[in-house]
Scaffold this motif. Structure first.
Motif, PDB file in Angstrom:
ATOM      1  N   TYR A 179      36.863  29.961  26.909  1.00  0.00           N
ATOM      2  CA  TYR A 179      36.508  31.088  27.762  1.00  0.00           C
ATOM      3  C   TYR A 179      37.351  31.026  29.030  1.00  0.00           C
ATOM      4  CZ  TYR A 179      32.657  34.526  27.619  1.00  0.00           C
ATOM      5  OH  TYR A 179      31.895  35.659  27.434  1.00  0.00           O
ATOM      6  N   ILE A 180      37.466  32.152  29.709  1.00  0.00           N
ATOM      7  CA  ILE A 180      38.006  32.145  31.082  1.00  0.00           C
ATOM      8  C   ILE A 180      36.960  32.803  31.989  1.00  0.00           C
ATOM      9  CG2 ILE A 180      40.418  32.175  30.331  1.00  0.00           C
ATOM     10  CD1 ILE A 180      39.184  35.273  32.051  1.00  0.00           C
ATOM     11  N   GLY A 181      36.973  32.408  33.251  1.00  0.00           N
ATOM     12  CA  GLY A 181      36.106  33.046  34.240  1.00  0.00           C
ATOM     13  C   GLY A 181      36.916  33.356  35.478  1.00  0.00           C
ATOM     14  N   TYR A 182      36.546  34.427  36.178  1.00  0.00           N
ATOM     15  CA  TYR A 182      37.310  34.768  37.390  1.00  0.00           C
ATOM     16  C   TYR A 182      36.481  34.524  38.645  1.00  0.00           C
ATOM     17  CZ  TYR A 182      34.803  39.312  37.679  1.00  0.00           C
ATOM     18  OH  TYR A 182      33.844  40.285  37.783  1.00  0.00           O
ATOM     19  N   HIS A 183      37.196  34.325  39.738  1.00  0.00           N
ATOM     20  CA  HIS A 183      36.597  34.222  41.069  1.00  0.00           C
ATOM     21  C   HIS A 183      37.416  35.112  42.006  1.00  0.00           C
ATOM     22  CE1 HIS A 183      34.141  30.834  39.727  1.00  0.00           C
ATOM     23  NE2 HIS A 183      35.235  30.412  39.096  1.00  0.00           N
ATOM     24  N   ALA A 184      36.733  35.802  42.905  1.00  0.00           N
ATOM     25  CA  ALA A 184      37.413  36.823  43.694  1.00  0.00           C
ATOM     26  C   ALA A 184      37.053  36.709  45.170  1.00  0.00           C
ATOM     27  CB  ALA A 184      37.052  38.208  43.161  1.00  0.00           C
ATOM     28  N   ALA A 185      37.660  37.580  45.971  1.00  0.00           N
ATOM     29  CA  ALA A 185      37.562  37.465  47.430  1.00  0.00           C
ATOM     30  C   ALA A 185      36.484  38.349  48.040  1.00  0.00           C
ATOM     31  CB  ALA A 185      38.914  37.813  48.053  1.00  0.00           C
ATOM     32  N   ASP A 186      35.783  39.148  47.226  1.00  0.00           N
ATOM     33  CA  ASP A 186      34.735  39.981  47.823  1.00  0.00           C
ATOM     34  C   ASP A 186      33.594  39.102  48.325  1.00  0.00           C
ATOM     35  OD1 ASP A 186      34.351  39.393  45.160  1.00  0.00           O
ATOM     36  OD2 ASP A 186      33.173  41.172  44.737  1.00  0.00           O
ATOM     37  N   LEU A 187      32.797  39.643  49.230  1.00  0.00           N
ATOM     38  CA  LEU A 187      31.773  38.864  49.927  1.00  0.00           C
ATOM     39  C   LEU A 187      30.387  39.206  49.397  1.00  0.00           C
ATOM     40  CD1 LEU A 187      33.115  39.490  53.547  1.00  0.00           C
ATOM     41  CD2 LEU A 187      33.579  37.510  52.101  1.00  0.00           C
ATOM     42  N   HIS A 188      29.555  38.183  49.283  1.00  0.00           N
ATOM     43  CA  HIS A 188      28.165  38.432  48.904  1.00  0.00           C
ATOM     44  C   HIS A 188      27.492  39.290  49.966  1.00  0.00           C
ATOM     45  CE1 HIS A 188      23.921  37.488  47.991  1.00  0.00           C
ATOM     46  NE2 HIS A 188      24.371  37.331  46.749  1.00  0.00           N
ATOM     47  N   LEU A 189      26.544  40.125  49.548  1.00  0.00           N
ATOM     48  CA  LEU A 189      25.883  41.036  50.495  1.00  0.00           C
ATOM     49  C   LEU A 189      25.217  40.277  51.649  1.00  0.00           C
ATOM     50  CD1 LEU A 189      24.280  43.644  48.044  1.00  0.00           C
ATOM     51  CD2 LEU A 189      26.353  43.904  49.426  1.00  0.00           C
ATOM     52  N   GLY A 228      40.637  46.906  43.994  1.00  0.00           N
ATOM     53  CA  GLY A 228      41.019  45.531  43.729  1.00  0.00           C
ATOM     54  C   GLY A 228      42.296  45.018  44.330  1.00  0.00           C
ATOM     55  N   PHE A 229      42.924  45.772  45.243  1.00  0.00           N
ATOM     56  CA  PHE A 229      44.156  45.297  45.888  1.00  0.00           C
ATOM     57  C   PHE A 229      43.972  43.893  46.447  1.00  0.00           C
ATOM     58  CE2 PHE A 229      46.641  44.714  49.788  1.00  0.00           C
ATOM     59  CZ  PHE A 229      47.912  45.011  49.346  1.00  0.00           C
ATOM     60  N   PRO A 230      44.927  42.990  46.270  1.00  0.00           N
ATOM     61  CA  PRO A 230      46.266  43.212  45.706  1.00  0.00           C
ATOM     62  C   PRO A 230      46.414  42.805  44.234  1.00  0.00           C
ATOM     63  CG  PRO A 230      46.238  41.137  46.850  1.00  0.00           C
ATOM     64  CD  PRO A 230      44.845  41.707  46.984  1.00  0.00           C
ATOM     65  N   LEU A 231      45.360  42.215  43.635  1.00  0.00           N
ATOM     66  CA  LEU A 231      45.491  41.716  42.262  1.00  0.00           C
ATOM     67  C   LEU A 231      44.159  41.846  41.546  1.00  0.00           C
ATOM     68  CD1 LEU A 231      47.593  40.252  40.402  1.00  0.00           C
ATOM     69  CD2 LEU A 231      46.472  38.108  41.061  1.00  0.00           C
ATOM     70  N   ARG A 232      44.234  42.375  40.332  1.00  0.00           N
ATOM     71  CA  ARG A 232      43.008  42.596  39.574  1.00  0.00           C
ATOM     72  C   ARG A 232      43.206  42.184  38.116  1.00  0.00           C
ATOM     73  NH1 ARG A 232      39.325  48.128  39.125  1.00  0.00           N
ATOM     74  NH2 ARG A 232      37.805  47.225  37.692  1.00  0.00           N
ATOM     75  N   LEU A 233      42.177  41.592  37.551  1.00  0.00           N
ATOM     76  CA  LEU A 233      42.147  41.349  36.112  1.00  0.00           C
ATOM     77  C   LEU A 233      41.724  42.647  35.438  1.00  0.00           C
ATOM     78  CD1 LEU A 233      42.174  39.306  33.719  1.00  0.00           C
ATOM     79  CD2 LEU A 233      39.775  38.840  34.245  1.00  0.00           C
ATOM     80  N   VAL A 234      42.382  43.025  34.346  1.00  0.00           N
ATOM     81  CA  VAL A 234      42.008  44.246  33.629  1.00  0.00           C
ATOM     82  C   VAL A 234      41.836  43.900  32.153  1.00  0.00           C
ATOM     83  CG1 VAL A 234      42.593  46.635  33.092  1.00  0.00           C
ATOM     84  CG2 VAL A 234      43.298  45.655  35.275  1.00  0.00           C
ATOM     85  N   GLY A 244      37.795  41.702  36.943  1.00  0.00           N
ATOM     86  CA  GLY A 244      37.528  41.309  38.325  1.00  0.00           C
ATOM     87  C   GLY A 244      38.558  41.815  39.320  1.00  0.00           C
ATOM     88  N   LYS A 245      38.055  42.372  40.430  1.00  0.00           N
ATOM     89  CA  LYS A 245      38.912  42.853  41.524  1.00  0.00           C
ATOM     90  C   LYS A 245      39.213  41.710  42.496  1.00  0.00           C
ATOM     91  CE  LYS A 245      36.436  47.302  41.539  1.00  0.00           C
ATOM     92  NZ  LYS A 245      35.620  48.203  42.396  1.00  0.00           N
ATOM     93  N   TRP A 246      40.211  41.925  43.350  1.00  0.00           N
ATOM     94  CA  TRP A 246      40.575  40.981  44.430  1.00  0.00           C
ATOM     95  C   TRP A 246      40.662  39.569  43.891  1.00  0.00           C
ATOM     96  CZ3 TRP A 246      35.762  43.771  45.098  1.00  0.00           C
ATOM     97  CH2 TRP A 246      35.967  45.062  45.584  1.00  0.00           C
ATOM     98  N   LEU A 247      41.380  39.421  42.812  1.00  0.00           N
ATOM     99  CA  LEU A 247      41.385  38.203  42.010  1.00  0.00           C
ATOM    100  C   LEU A 247      42.055  37.037  42.733  1.00  0.00           C
ATOM    101  CD1 LEU A 247      40.627  37.309  39.107  1.00  0.00           C
ATOM    102  CD2 LEU A 247      42.973  37.879  38.454  1.00  0.00           C
ATOM    103  N   GLN A 248      41.371  35.905  42.827  1.00  0.00           N
ATOM    104  CA  GLN A 248      41.924  34.715  43.474  1.00  0.00           C
ATOM    105  C   GLN A 248      42.061  33.531  42.528  1.00  0.00           C
ATOM    106  OE1 GLN A 248      39.184  34.309  46.883  1.00  0.00           O
ATOM    107  NE2 GLN A 248      40.944  34.711  48.194  1.00  0.00           N
ATOM    108  N   THR A 249      41.156  33.434  41.559  1.00  0.00           N
ATOM    109  CA  THR A 249      41.172  32.275  40.665  1.00  0.00           C
ATOM    110  C   THR A 249      40.806  32.686  39.250  1.00  0.00           C
ATOM    111  OG1 THR A 249      40.445  30.839  42.488  1.00  0.00           O
ATOM    112  CG2 THR A 249      40.200  29.966  40.259  1.00  0.00           C
ATOM    113  N   ILE A 250      41.517  32.117  38.287  1.00  0.00           N
ATOM    114  CA  ILE A 250      41.114  32.177  36.887  1.00  0.00           C
ATOM    115  C   ILE A 250      40.838  30.742  36.448  1.00  0.00           C
ATOM    116  CG2 ILE A 250      41.873  32.576  34.517  1.00  0.00           C
ATOM    117  CD1 ILE A 250      41.363  35.177  35.787  1.00  0.00           C
TER     118      ILE A 250
END
Length: 406
Positions: A179-189, A228-234, A244-250
């Protein structure tokens, strides 16, 4: 709700991101002060959306189209739905942005700048259909919690980027990877940095498809911040939450990814059919993968008037997750009889397909036009709401519009 102010709920950092420049002396602003630039903010102008789009929520931002807005063969930004789980990331600097590849099953953990990705790997462009797993949730009864999407949480834009499989191969994938999982830069509410709003993933087989992209452009331009700027998984054809938007880690995982919204009832449906309202144990829920067969009449707009004796041309799109659409039929007599519409092949795999038909009406009166698509496995859309599930996912019932012949 359409023009509701959201400034008071946003951080100065996120407002700087939306302005495109830093807000100087922001630390000196009185508490609760709203900068002039945002006192008359219009979310449609801010996100470059058509004002006919419907805002469902502003914290986080969620916005959907209406059927007639999705008539373009390739969905432009102004009609693309917005589905967020957290707050927009702050202080994005594409020059220093990095993508990390890590996880239990990576051979060599690596980091790539955007320049690295763009220069080291071949670029690909695909039209890819993305649909929210909860699109159509508003029809479920008992009602399901969450954004009450109607029919407009779907789009099919052109995405440009590099193939995820090429980047994974560069870092190396161990034999035990599943499997792969993503982690992104958006902030929890809550703005708690230890919490992620969402962190989903897909099986390695989906990650290694040619069309699964690390995208840096949408419809020929930089991806808009809200998308998702600047990088998004599609991941075309799967619930849009896997893209995942704002992609930082796979992370390459040796088990099913266990990130936020991968477990419990999130993006899962009962493995077996249940009665409406029935409680389902977590262990009896299955992760949504390929989206089901579905179609949408995008022209004319529901409520159209047709002069007696005139023929009506209709058109729209159909899609089937990982599969192709093999047939599109329409009915003007509540499903008693069906006629076949003209159906085009997809521009590429995982893009939606266009259909059209010319309809003759027998006499004056009120009619409903129903559309029903069938996929390459022979599965057709249900005419009414499909199986109930706790979160209201996967409603692929036939789309209908109303017309009057006068």
């Amino acid at each position: 709700m359409k023009r509701r102010s959201f400034v008071a709920k946003s951080s100065l950092g996120s407002l700087s991101t939306l302005l495109g420049v830093d807000i100087i002396y922001k630390e000196l602003m009185p508490k609760g002060y709203i900068p002039l630039a945002f006192q008359e903010i219009d979310p449609f102008a801010l996100f470059k959306k058509d004002e006919a789009m419907v805002v469902l929520n502003d914290k986080p931002w969620n916005m959907e189209a209406q059927a007639h807005l999705l008539n373009d063969r390739i969905t432009p930004n102004k009609y693309m739905f917005i589905r967020n789980n957290g707050l927009l990331p702050e202080n994005i600097d594409e020059k220093t942005w990095e993508l990390k590849i890590d996880g239990e099953s990576v051979v060599t953990p690596k980091s790539y700048t955007l320049a690295d990705l763009k220069s080291k790997f071949k670029h690909y462009t695909y039209q890819l259909t993305l649909e929210c797993g909860g699109n159509g949730r508003s029809e479920f009864n008992p009602p399901a919690k969450g954004n009450q999407w109607t029919i407009g949480a779907v789009s099919s834009a052109e995405w440009t980027g590099v193939r995820l499989k090429d980047v994974l191969a560069d870092a190396g994938v161990k034999d035990d990877a599943v499997y792969i999982g993503y982690h992104a830069a958006d902030l929890h509410l809550s703005r708690n940095p230890t919490k992620e709003p969402i962190s989903r993933g897909v099986p390695l087989s989906k990650a290694m498809q040619d069309e699964t992209l690390l995208a840096f452009a949408m419809n020929g331009e930089d991806i808009p911040l809200i998308h998702g700027f600047p990088l998004r998984l599609v991941c075309g054809g799967w619930p849009a939450s896997t893209s995942g938007k704002w992609l930082q880690t796979i992370s390459i995982r040796n088990k099913v990814h266990d990130g936020e919204k991968m477990e419990g009832s999130s993006y899962r449906v009962p493995c077996e059919t249940v009665a409406p309202g029935e409680t389902v144990a977590d262990e009896d829920m299955c992760i949504i993968e390929s989206m089901p067969i579905k179609s949408l009449i995008t022209y004319p707009k529901s409520g159209a008037l047709i002069n007696e004796g005139n023929k009506l041309k209709i058109n729209g799109h159909a899609w089937a997750g990982e599969l192709a659409v093999s047939e599109l039929a329409y009915s003007i007599d509540y499903g008693t009889s069906w006629k076949t519409a003209s159906l085009e092949n997809a521009k590429n795999r995982l893009a939606w397909q266009h259909f059209k038909a010319t309809i003759t009406f027998p006499k004056k009166g009120y009619y409903e036009i129903w559309a029903r698509a069938t996929d390459s496995n022979g599965t057709s859309q249900p005419m009414v709401l499909p199986g109930w599930n706790p979160k209201g996912y996967l409603n692929n019932a036939c789309h209908r519009i109303a017309v009057k012949v006068v």
